[in-house]
Design an enzyme around this catalytic site. Structure first.
Site, PDB file in Angstrom:
ATOM      1  N   ILE A 287       0.744  -1.081   0.039  1.00 21.87           N
ATOM      2  CA  ILE A 287       0.190  -0.075  -0.096  1.00 21.87           C
ATOM      3  C   ILE A 287       0.963   1.132  -0.145  1.00 21.87           C
ATOM      4  O   ILE A 287       0.441   2.105  -0.839  1.00 21.87           O
ATOM      5  CB  ILE A 287      -0.993   0.001   1.131  1.00 21.87           C
ATOM      6  CG1 ILE A 287      -1.954  -1.204   1.007  1.00 21.87           C
ATOM      7  CG2 ILE A 287      -1.522   1.385   1.453  1.00 21.87           C
ATOM      8  CD1 ILE A 287      -2.964  -1.453   2.229  1.00 21.87           C
TER       9      ILE A 287
ATOM     10  N   SER B   6      -7.051   0.316  10.044  1.00 21.76           N
ATOM     11  CA  SER B   6      -7.757  -0.753   9.163  1.00 21.76           C
ATOM     12  C   SER B   6      -9.046  -1.082   9.705  1.00 21.76           C
ATOM     13  O   SER B   6      -9.378  -0.651  11.112  1.00 21.76           O
ATOM     14  CB  SER B   6      -6.761  -1.845   9.809  1.00 21.76           C
ATOM     15  OG  SER B   6      -7.396  -3.196   9.453  1.00 21.76           O
TER      16      SER B   6
ATOM     17  N   TYR C 185      -2.546  -6.759  16.939  1.00 21.17           N
ATOM     18  CA  TYR C 185      -2.908  -5.783  15.677  1.00 21.17           C
ATOM     19  C   TYR C 185      -4.041  -4.884  15.724  1.00 21.17           C
ATOM     20  O   TYR C 185      -4.037  -3.598  15.706  1.00 21.17           O
ATOM     21  CB  TYR C 185      -2.721  -6.614  14.315  1.00 21.17           C
ATOM     22  CG  TYR C 185      -2.983  -5.799  13.369  1.00 21.17           C
ATOM     23  CD1 TYR C 185      -2.018  -5.227  12.627  1.00 21.17           C
ATOM     24  CD2 TYR C 185      -4.304  -5.880  12.608  1.00 21.17           C
ATOM     25  CE1 TYR C 185      -2.214  -4.657  11.371  1.00 21.17           C
ATOM     26  CE2 TYR C 185      -4.464  -5.391  11.156  1.00 21.17           C
ATOM     27  CZ  TYR C 185      -3.406  -4.555  10.652  1.00 21.17           C
ATOM     28  OH  TYR C 185      -3.597  -3.958   9.524  1.00 21.17           O
TER      29      TYR C 185
END
Length: 264
Positions: A19, A141, A154
């Site tokens: 990305i 995210s 995460y």
């Protein structure tokens, strides 16, 4: 709509692949002077060649260093004291059961995924505010909204980025500097692609089949029913870096393929 970032400097962290590389390429295509960053000089040099090959006349510079550390951040700041656009893309991920995650992993994920952006934003945002224009982005995210059981550490770091992004936007209210978080869904980045390729080989199935099975099993709410491309994520980031996005700030903007079941 024509996005013109000529005479704007942009730093994209973790931009040697995936990305980050797609964002750096998109910003260069829009005319920005792009600073590519990565852990090693070799990876940075390879990324510079890749972007220059795709974007004729791209204005580029590379800085190598570990931005997941204070020393790495200080090195970048010394090399590039000011910027107009900062994209905090650097991040790591690793599936691991909650009861197997040691303290060191929690700290490592927070340092790399959160503190890298905090340190750079703390420095660069002040110059942006003085000049009356700037764009800061945090690549969060959908996992920051829907914490995945297979990697809670995460998800925690991605939720923290949402808090930092909104808080910094509040801090910079009225300065002409916008701060936003971008929430990709499952994306076929270099790291994710390598992960799926490894699992596919172990299971004796094609990577395409494994990806489809992953979406069906682990992200069944996806509306596009596939992994996004890095370019699809980068397109949103380039827009948010533009003059046209001047009224978008303090937002968590999703490019998740509809994975998050929410109307806001």
């Amino acid at each position: 709509m024509q996005i013109n970032l000529k005479n704007r400097r942009a730093i994209v962290t973790g931009s040697t692949a995936g990305i980050g590389l797609a964002i750096a390429t998109g910003l260069a295509a829009a005319g920005a002077h792009v600073v590519v960053t990565g852990r090693t000089q070799q990876r940075v040099d390879e990324a510079l060649v890749s972007i220059a090959k795709n974007i004729a006349g791209a204005n580029l510079v590379g800085v190598a260093g570990d931005l997941g550390t204070r020393k790495g951040a200080e090195h970048l700041i010394a090399q590039v004291p000011d910027t107009d656009i900062l994209v905090n893309n650097l991040g790591i991920f690793e599936p691991k059961a909650f009861f197997d995650i040691p303290d060191e992993d929690w700290q490592r994920f927070f340092e790399v995924n959160v503190m890298s952006g905090v340190r750079l934003s703390r420095h660069y945002a002040q110059g942006m505010a003085k000049r009356g224009w700037g764009r800061i982005q945090f690549l969060s995210s959908e996992s920051g909204v829907q914490i995945p059981a297979e990697m809670v550490h995460y998800g925690m770091s991605k939720t923290a980025q949402l808090a930092v992004s909104r808080g910094l936007a509040e801090t910079l209210a009225g300065t002409g500097v916008t701060v936003n978080a971008v929430l990709p869904g499952p994306t076929r980045s270099e790291g994710v692609g390598a992960f799926f390729a490894k699992i596919a080989a172990e299971q004796g199935v094609s990577q395409d089949q494994l990806e489809r099975d992953f979406i069906a099993t682990h992200r069944p709410s996806s509306l596009i029913k596939r992994l996004a491309t890095v370019e699809e994520v980068a397109n949103l980031c380039v827009y948010l870096a533009s003059e046209q996005a001047s009224a978008t700030t303090g937002a968590a903007v999703r490019v998740d393929g509809g994975v998050v079941r929410s109307i806001v």
